[in-house]
Design a protein around this motif. Structure first.
Motif, PDB file in Angstrom:
ATOM      1  N   VAL A 109      39.528 -20.763 -71.403  1.00  0.00           N
ATOM      2  CA  VAL A 109      38.801 -21.592 -70.449  1.00  0.00           C
ATOM      3  C   VAL A 109      39.812 -22.575 -69.880  1.00  0.00           C
ATOM      4  CG1 VAL A 109      37.070 -23.421 -70.209  1.00  0.00           C
ATOM      5  CG2 VAL A 109      36.518 -21.348 -71.484  1.00  0.00           C
ATOM      6  N   VAL A 110      39.733 -22.777 -68.567  1.00  0.00           N
ATOM      7  CA  VAL A 110      40.624 -23.719 -67.895  1.00  0.00           C
ATOM      8  C   VAL A 110      39.768 -24.829 -67.297  1.00  0.00           C
ATOM      9  CG1 VAL A 110      42.367 -24.053 -66.109  1.00  0.00           C
ATOM     10  CG2 VAL A 110      42.266 -21.877 -67.347  1.00  0.00           C
ATOM     11  N   LEU A 111      40.082 -26.059 -67.663  1.00  0.00           N
ATOM     12  CA  LEU A 111      39.433 -27.235 -67.092  1.00  0.00           C
ATOM     13  C   LEU A 111      40.366 -27.809 -66.035  1.00  0.00           C
ATOM     14  CD1 LEU A 111      38.208 -28.959 -70.383  1.00  0.00           C
ATOM     15  CD2 LEU A 111      37.040 -27.239 -69.001  1.00  0.00           C
ATOM     16  N   ARG A 112      39.799 -28.209 -64.919  1.00  0.00           N
ATOM     17  CA  ARG A 112      40.589 -28.779 -63.824  1.00  0.00           C
ATOM     18  C   ARG A 112      40.024 -30.152 -63.427  1.00  0.00           C
ATOM     19  NH1 ARG A 112      40.401 -23.228 -62.695  1.00  0.00           N
ATOM     20  NH2 ARG A 112      42.467 -22.301 -62.827  1.00  0.00           N
ATOM     21  N   PRO A 113      40.125 -31.123 -64.339  1.00  0.00           N
ATOM     22  CA  PRO A 113      39.580 -32.436 -64.025  1.00  0.00           C
ATOM     23  C   PRO A 113      40.392 -33.160 -62.946  1.00  0.00           C
ATOM     24  CG  PRO A 113      40.694 -32.481 -66.144  1.00  0.00           C
ATOM     25  CD  PRO A 113      40.706 -31.058 -65.670  1.00  0.00           C
ATOM     26  N   VAL A 114      39.675 -33.824 -62.056  1.00  0.00           N
ATOM     27  CA  VAL A 114      40.282 -34.715 -61.069  1.00  0.00           C
ATOM     28  C   VAL A 114      39.811 -36.110 -61.440  1.00  0.00           C
ATOM     29  CG1 VAL A 114      40.451 -35.337 -58.635  1.00  0.00           C
ATOM     30  CG2 VAL A 114      40.274 -32.911 -59.301  1.00  0.00           C
ATOM     31  N   VAL A 115      40.765 -36.927 -61.872  1.00  0.00           N
ATOM     32  CA  VAL A 115      40.466 -38.255 -62.392  1.00  0.00           C
ATOM     33  C   VAL A 115      41.035 -39.294 -61.435  1.00  0.00           C
ATOM     34  CG1 VAL A 115      40.759 -39.814 -64.354  1.00  0.00           C
ATOM     35  CG2 VAL A 115      40.632 -37.340 -64.741  1.00  0.00           C
ATOM     36  N   THR A 116      40.203 -40.222 -61.019  1.00  0.00           N
ATOM     37  CA  THR A 116      40.672 -41.334 -60.198  1.00  0.00           C
ATOM     38  C   THR A 116      40.683 -42.577 -61.069  1.00  0.00           C
ATOM     39  OG1 THR A 116      39.721 -40.347 -58.214  1.00  0.00           O
ATOM     40  CG2 THR A 116      40.261 -42.699 -58.106  1.00  0.00           C
ATOM     41  N   ILE A 117      41.844 -43.241 -61.094  1.00  0.00           N
ATOM     42  CA  ILE A 117      41.998 -44.440 -61.918  1.00  0.00           C
ATOM     43  C   ILE A 117      42.251 -45.651 -61.019  1.00  0.00           C
ATOM     44  CG2 ILE A 117      42.862 -43.101 -63.872  1.00  0.00           C
ATOM     45  CD1 ILE A 117      45.689 -44.183 -63.237  1.00  0.00           C
ATOM     46  N   SER A 118      41.862 -46.825 -61.520  1.00  0.00           N
ATOM     47  CA  SER A 118      42.129 -48.065 -60.785  1.00  0.00           C
ATOM     48  C   SER A 118      43.090 -48.974 -61.544  1.00  0.00           C
ATOM     49  CB  SER A 118      40.823 -48.810 -60.486  1.00  0.00           C
ATOM     50  OG  SER A 118      40.166 -49.158 -61.688  1.00  0.00           O
ATOM     51  N   ALA A 119      43.396 -48.624 -62.781  1.00  0.00           N
ATOM     52  CA  ALA A 119      44.371 -49.396 -63.560  1.00  0.00           C
ATOM     53  C   ALA A 119      44.943 -48.486 -64.636  1.00  0.00           C
ATOM     54  CB  ALA A 119      43.721 -50.618 -64.196  1.00  0.00           C
ATOM     55  N   GLY A 120      46.217 -48.761 -64.969  1.00  0.00           N
ATOM     56  CA  GLY A 120      46.888 -47.975 -65.996  1.00  0.00           C
ATOM     57  C   GLY A 120      47.954 -47.082 -65.395  1.00  0.00           C
ATOM     58  N   ASP A 121      48.724 -46.496 -66.270  1.00  0.00           N
ATOM     59  CA  ASP A 121      49.849 -45.638 -65.877  1.00  0.00           C
ATOM     60  C   ASP A 121      49.352 -44.227 -65.593  1.00  0.00           C
ATOM     61  OD1 ASP A 121      52.095 -43.931 -65.881  1.00  0.00           O
ATOM     62  OD2 ASP A 121      53.161 -45.175 -67.337  1.00  0.00           O
ATOM     63  N   PRO A 122      49.566 -43.709 -64.375  1.00  0.00           N
ATOM     64  CA  PRO A 122      49.114 -42.356 -64.050  1.00  0.00           C
ATOM     65  C   PRO A 122      49.717 -41.280 -64.959  1.00  0.00           C
ATOM     66  CG  PRO A 122      49.748 -43.527 -62.062  1.00  0.00           C
ATOM     67  CD  PRO A 122      50.158 -44.383 -63.223  1.00  0.00           C
ATOM     68  N   ASP A 123      50.947 -41.479 -65.402  1.00  0.00           N
ATOM     69  CA  ASP A 123      51.555 -40.502 -66.308  1.00  0.00           C
ATOM     70  C   ASP A 123      50.824 -40.485 -67.655  1.00  0.00           C
ATOM     71  OD1 ASP A 123      53.466 -39.635 -64.485  1.00  0.00           O
ATOM     72  OD2 ASP A 123      54.894 -41.193 -65.095  1.00  0.00           O
ATOM     73  N   VAL A 124      50.444 -41.639 -68.129  1.00  0.00           N
ATOM     74  CA  VAL A 124      49.668 -41.719 -69.370  1.00  0.00           C
ATOM     75  C   VAL A 124      48.302 -41.089 -69.143  1.00  0.00           C
ATOM     76  CG1 VAL A 124      48.564 -43.285 -71.022  1.00  0.00           C
ATOM     77  CG2 VAL A 124      50.900 -43.734 -70.240  1.00  0.00           C
ATOM     78  N   ALA A 125      47.692 -41.364 -67.997  1.00  0.00           N
ATOM     79  CA  ALA A 125      46.379 -40.797 -67.681  1.00  0.00           C
ATOM     80  C   ALA A 125      46.425 -39.268 -67.695  1.00  0.00           C
ATOM     81  CB  ALA A 125      45.895 -41.306 -66.328  1.00  0.00           C
ATOM     82  N   ARG A 126      47.529 -38.692 -67.247  1.00  0.00           N
ATOM     83  CA  ARG A 126      47.703 -37.231 -67.297  1.00  0.00           C
ATOM     84  C   ARG A 126      47.921 -36.758 -68.725  1.00  0.00           C
ATOM     85  NH1 ARG A 126      49.282 -37.577 -62.307  1.00  0.00           N
ATOM     86  NH2 ARG A 126      51.262 -38.585 -62.640  1.00  0.00           N
ATOM     87  N   ARG A 127      48.782 -37.452 -69.435  1.00  0.00           N
ATOM     88  CA  ARG A 127      49.186 -37.050 -70.778  1.00  0.00           C
ATOM     89  C   ARG A 127      48.038 -37.089 -71.793  1.00  0.00           C
ATOM     90  NH1 ARG A 127      53.157 -40.465 -71.343  1.00  0.00           N
ATOM     91  NH2 ARG A 127      52.100 -41.901 -72.736  1.00  0.00           N
ATOM     92  N   ILE A 128      47.120 -38.017 -71.651  1.00  0.00           N
ATOM     93  CA  ILE A 128      46.072 -38.169 -72.659  1.00  0.00           C
ATOM     94  C   ILE A 128      45.010 -37.066 -72.606  1.00  0.00           C
ATOM     95  CG2 ILE A 128      46.448 -40.646 -72.959  1.00  0.00           C
ATOM     96  CD1 ILE A 128      43.937 -41.132 -71.249  1.00  0.00           C
ATOM     97  N   HIS A 129      45.122 -36.161 -71.648  1.00  0.00           N
ATOM     98  CA  HIS A 129      44.221 -34.996 -71.680  1.00  0.00           C
ATOM     99  C   HIS A 129      44.453 -34.196 -72.961  1.00  0.00           C
ATOM    100  CE1 HIS A 129      42.022 -35.118 -67.912  1.00  0.00           C
ATOM    101  NE2 HIS A 129      43.115 -35.651 -67.385  1.00  0.00           N
TER     102      HIS A 129
END
Length: 160
Positions: A109-129
């Protein structure tokens, strides 16, 4: 510390067309899934397996459960990593492989989440998946890979 949590659902087959399972095409695949206090889920087989296209099938429910569990785990991990999530949308798909004996299994199964953030590091936001996947009860319970192809967007005016 481990804790046990019991979840209960009931299922009733509603596809008897008057002759039971007298033949493979003689019965309907319709059924109702019930959980006390919640709306019924009208289920069937996937159309390719002679089911009703207008009802949920087990394959869709499994994919939806994986996507839902990942969302909830991701939101939990985001808070712990100072990521402020403003929106989260996912389009998930699963590849089912059937076998000549009538069985089969999910290949992935492949999940393709699109996450919009307003604070925090985008690289961390990607990595924490990856952390969310590890914590997801459903993903930890299946015997096939659950892959992630996330997109992280920053809301205009966001601060990192």
């Amino acid at each position: 510390m481990d804790a046990d949590h019991l979840f209960v659902a009931s299922l009733a087959w509603t596809g008897n067309r008057g002759v039971g399972t007298a033949g493979y095409r003689e019965y309907g695949r319709d059924h109702v899934v019930r959980v006390v206090g919640k709306p019924d889920i009208l289920g069937s087989a996937a159309r390719v397996f002679h089911g009703d296209l207008d009802r949920w099938n087990p394959e869709e429910l499994l994919i939806a459960a994986l996507a839902q569990c990942h969302l909830l785990s991701y939101l939990y991990v985001a808070v712990a990593n100072d990521i402020v999530v403003e929106s989260y949308d996912d389009t998930a798909e699963g590849m089912l492989v059937t076998t000549p004996d009538g069985g089969g299994r999910f290949r992935e199964v492949v999940l393709r989440p699109v996450v919009t953030i307003s604070a925090g590091d985008p690289d961390v936001a990607r990595r924490i998946h990856a952390d969310a996947n590890r914590l997801c009860f459903i993903a930890s319970s299946v015997n096939f890979p659950v892959r992630h192809e996330p997109t992280v967007l920053e809301r205009p005016g966001a601060t990192g």
